[in-house]
Design an enzyme around this catalytic site. Structure first.
Site, PDB file in Angstrom:
ATOM      1  N   LYS A   1      82.519 139.533 102.465  1.00 34.80           N
ATOM      2  CA  LYS A   1      81.835 138.390 103.079  1.00 34.80           C
ATOM      3  C   LYS A   1      82.917 137.416 103.520  1.00 34.80           C
ATOM      4  O   LYS A   1      83.680 136.924 102.692  1.00 34.80           O
ATOM      5  CB  LYS A   1      80.902 137.729 102.071  1.00 34.80           C
ATOM      6  CG  LYS A   1      80.167 136.504 102.601  1.00 34.80           C
ATOM      7  CD  LYS A   1      79.065 136.093 101.624  1.00 34.80           C
ATOM      8  CE  LYS A   1      78.285 134.888 102.105  1.00 34.80           C
ATOM      9  NZ  LYS A   1      78.988 133.628 101.858  1.00 34.80           N
TER      10      LYS A   1
ATOM     11  N   HIS B   1      80.311 134.869 108.268  1.00 34.70           N
ATOM     12  CA  HIS B   1      79.871 133.482 108.452  1.00 34.70           C
ATOM     13  C   HIS B   1      80.864 132.879 109.442  1.00 34.70           C
ATOM     14  O   HIS B   1      81.989 132.543 109.059  1.00 34.70           O
ATOM     15  CB  HIS B   1      79.890 132.736 107.114  1.00 34.70           C
ATOM     16  CG  HIS B   1      79.477 131.304 107.235  1.00 34.70           C
ATOM     17  ND1 HIS B   1      78.251 130.931 107.732  1.00 34.70           N
ATOM     18  CD2 HIS B   1      80.132 130.156 106.967  1.00 34.70           C
ATOM     19  CE1 HIS B   1      78.169 129.616 107.744  1.00 34.70           C
ATOM     20  NE2 HIS B   1      79.299 129.113 107.291  1.00 34.70           N
TER      21      HIS B   1
ATOM     22  N   GLN C   1      79.564 139.642  93.408  1.00 39.81           N
ATOM     23  CA  GLN C   1      80.666 139.246  94.288  1.00 39.81           C
ATOM     24  C   GLN C   1      81.845 138.766  93.457  1.00 39.81           C
ATOM     25  O   GLN C   1      81.671 138.103  92.439  1.00 39.81           O
ATOM     26  CB  GLN C   1      80.200 138.113  95.197  1.00 39.81           C
ATOM     27  CG  GLN C   1      81.264 137.661  96.169  1.00 39.81           C
ATOM     28  CD  GLN C   1      80.904 136.368  96.864  1.00 39.81           C
ATOM     29  OE1 GLN C   1      80.757 135.332  96.220  1.00 39.81           O
ATOM     30  NE2 GLN C   1      80.752 136.434  98.179  1.00 39.81           N
TER      31      GLN C   1
ATOM     32  N   CYS D   1      84.736 131.289 100.605  1.00 38.78           N
ATOM     33  CA  CYS D   1      84.634 130.007  99.911  1.00 38.78           C
ATOM     34  C   CYS D   1      85.622 128.988 100.480  1.00 38.78           C
ATOM     35  O   CYS D   1      86.824 129.228 100.531  1.00 38.78           O
ATOM     36  CB  CYS D   1      84.885 130.187  98.416  1.00 38.78           C
ATOM     37  SG  CYS D   1      84.666 128.660  97.508  1.00 38.78           S
TER      38      CYS D   1
HETATM   39  C1  LIG Z   1      76.130 125.161  97.190  1.00 39.14           C
HETATM   40  C2  LIG Z   1      76.675 126.407  97.828  1.00 39.14           C
HETATM   41  C3  LIG Z   1      77.219 127.411  97.032  1.00 39.14           C
HETATM   42  C4  LIG Z   1      77.745 128.583  97.612  1.00 39.14           C
HETATM   43  N1  LIG Z   1      78.251 129.577  96.809  1.00 39.14           N
HETATM   44  C5  LIG Z   1      78.753 130.723  97.383  1.00 39.14           C
HETATM   45  C6  LIG Z   1      79.264 131.826  96.606  1.00 39.14           C
HETATM   46  O1  LIG Z   1      79.254 131.829  95.372  1.00 39.14           O
HETATM   47  N2  LIG Z   1      79.758 132.890  97.273  1.00 39.14           N
HETATM   48  C7  LIG Z   1      79.764 132.974  98.647  1.00 39.14           C
HETATM   49  O2  LIG Z   1      80.207 133.968  99.222  1.00 39.14           O
HETATM   50  N3  LIG Z   1      79.266 131.972  99.394  1.00 39.14           N
HETATM   51  C8  LIG Z   1      78.766 130.862  98.801  1.00 39.14           C
HETATM   52  N4  LIG Z   1      78.227 129.887  99.596  1.00 39.14           N
HETATM   53  C9  LIG Z   1      78.091 130.134 101.042  1.00 39.14           C
HETATM   54  C10 LIG Z   1      76.744 130.780 101.351  1.00 39.14           C
HETATM   55  O3  LIG Z   1      76.645 132.055 100.754  1.00 39.14           O
HETATM   56  C11 LIG Z   1      76.540 130.940 102.865  1.00 39.14           C
HETATM   57  O4  LIG Z   1      77.601 131.711 103.391  1.00 39.14           O
HETATM   58  C12 LIG Z   1      76.512 129.603 103.586  1.00 39.14           C
HETATM   59  O5  LIG Z   1      75.642 128.706 102.939  1.00 39.14           O
HETATM   60  C13 LIG Z   1      76.076 129.785 105.042  1.00 39.14           C
HETATM   61  O6  LIG Z   1      74.814 130.419 105.127  1.00 39.14           O
HETATM   62  P1  LIG Z   1      73.454 129.569 105.334  1.00 39.14           P
HETATM   63  O7  LIG Z   1      73.696 128.712 106.532  1.00 39.14           O
HETATM   64  O8  LIG Z   1      72.392 130.603 105.522  1.00 39.14           O
HETATM   65  O9  LIG Z   1      73.259 128.742 104.104  1.00 39.14           O
HETATM   66  C14 LIG Z   1      77.720 128.721  99.024  1.00 39.14           C
HETATM   67  C15 LIG Z   1      77.192 127.698  99.806  1.00 39.14           C
HETATM   68  C16 LIG Z   1      76.666 126.553  99.247  1.00 39.14           C
HETATM   69  C17 LIG Z   1      76.090 125.491 100.147  1.00 39.14           C
END
Ligand SMILES: Cc1cc2nc3c(=O)[nH]c(=O)nc-3n(C[C@H](O)[C@H](O)[C@H](O)COP(=O)(O)O)c2cc1C
EC number: 1.3.1.-
Length: 308
Positions: A137, A166, A66, A96
């Site tokens: 994304k 999301h 990504q 992000c």
């Molecule tokens: C600590 C942390 C780091 C993350 N790093 C990224 C990332 O590098 N790229 C990205 O697209 N989303 C990142 N996210 C978002 C997650 O990919 C995801 O979209 C978000 O946690 C919601 O999904 P979930 O409820 O299944 O965790 C991050 C989220 C957290 C909490």
């Protein structure tokens, strides 16, 4: 048509060590997303980033790198470099929510500039569309969910490999709830295949989602896997969890992370989520936070392994 499950990218958490361990014990999933890569002035990848994308660190699993940027030329350059490493598919981060990223107009900050985003997509598809699959994304807006219809219209102009949604806005951070009405809008109106991401933390939530939205055939899971790596395998239990834990832990010990402190830091970060698997152990989170040495960590893990 079967369900597709993806591992979400979580910066510094879903490392190649984590992904490989997860795939070995519980996988493989359909796709694993590599946490975001950024563009740099003098080189394509920082050492840590290179570790993440090296094919030998991702053997046997389908991984998607990504990129986090709002500059088409940077995206194109990195895309080509990734192609040289053998990748066929790359993903754009429009999700992000971190302030430093957003103030530079990147990640979910880019969503506040729909015209620029359109132009960016036009450029990257022109340059890379014939040689790489490109996916996005995204969150549903910067401030308000009402921004999403316009964004969706823009995404609809391009042949995305898929649109991973999301359904929060940037200002939600990880608070509030996913705005399901906007996900449902995408399910109806998107010309591209879509994938749902957000708050699928446990089996009940997963089942509820799948019952209410039987047409969705693609789910991306992040924190749900951190809290329970066996989320998709209810037939597994603590035995598999410890197998997984030991693979991650020993994987980190064997890597050159610059000393045990950093191994401990990474394990502690994981345990912020994994404590959920041990509800019967009182004060576990606090005990883990206090750990300082390898001996202390391994002692506590030894004890934990005997509680069940
Ligand atoms: C600590 C942390 C780091 C993350 N790093 C990224 C990332 O590098 N790229 C990205 O697209 N989303 C990142 N996210 C978002 C997650 O990919 C995801 O979209 C978000 O946690 C919601 O999904 P979930 O409820 O299944 O965790 C991050 C989220 C957290 C909490």
């Amino acid at each position: 048509m079967g369900m597709h499950y993806y591992m979400a990218p979580l910066e510094a958490i879903t490392t190649y060590t984590y992904r490989q361990a997860h795939a070995k014990v519980y996988g493989p999933l359909d796709k694993y997303f590599i946490p975001f890569l950024e563009t740099h002035e003098k080189r394509d990848f920082k050492t840590r980033e290179l570790q993440e994308i090296l094919p030998e660190h991702n053997e046997g699993i389908y991984v998607v790198p990504q990129i986090l940027t709002n500059k088409a030329d940077g995206f194109i350059r990195l895309g080509k470099a990734l192609k040289d490493y053998g990748y066929q598919e790359i993903n754009l981060n429009l999700g992000c929510p971190s302030k430093t990223v957003v103030t530079k107009g990147k990640g979910s900050g880019f969503l506040a500039f729909p015209e620029e985003l359109d132009c960016f997509l036009d450029n990257i598809f022109e340059a890379l569309g014939s040689e790489l699959k490109l996916s996005v994304k995204t969150r549903i807006g910067k401030e308000k969910p009402e921004e999403f219809p316009r964004l969706l219209e823009i995404f609809n102009r391009y042949p995305l490999e898929e649109l991973i949604i999301h359904p929060r806005v940037q200002t939600d951070g990880y608070k509030n709830y996913p705005r399901m009405e906007m996900y449902d809008l995408a399910a109806k109106e998107s010309k591209n295949p879509i994938c749902y991401n957000g708050d699928l933390f446990n089996q009940e939530k997963l089942e509820k989602f799948q019952k209410e939205r039987p047409d969705t055939d693609c789910l991306m899971i992040g924190r749900g896997f951190l809290m329970n790596p066996g989320l998709l395998h209810p037939e597994t239990g603590r035995k598999e969890f410890w197998e997984f834990h030991d693979l991650v832990y020993h994987g980190y010990l064997e890597r050159d992370l610059g000393g045990y402190r950093n191994v401990l830091f990474k394990m502690k970060e994981l345990w912020l989520y994994q404590v959920k698997l041990f509800p019967e152990v009182k004060g576990l989170e606090k005990k883990i936070k206090k750990l300082q040495t390898q001996q202390e960590y391994e002692q506590l893990m030894g004890k934990l392994q005997t509680v069940s």
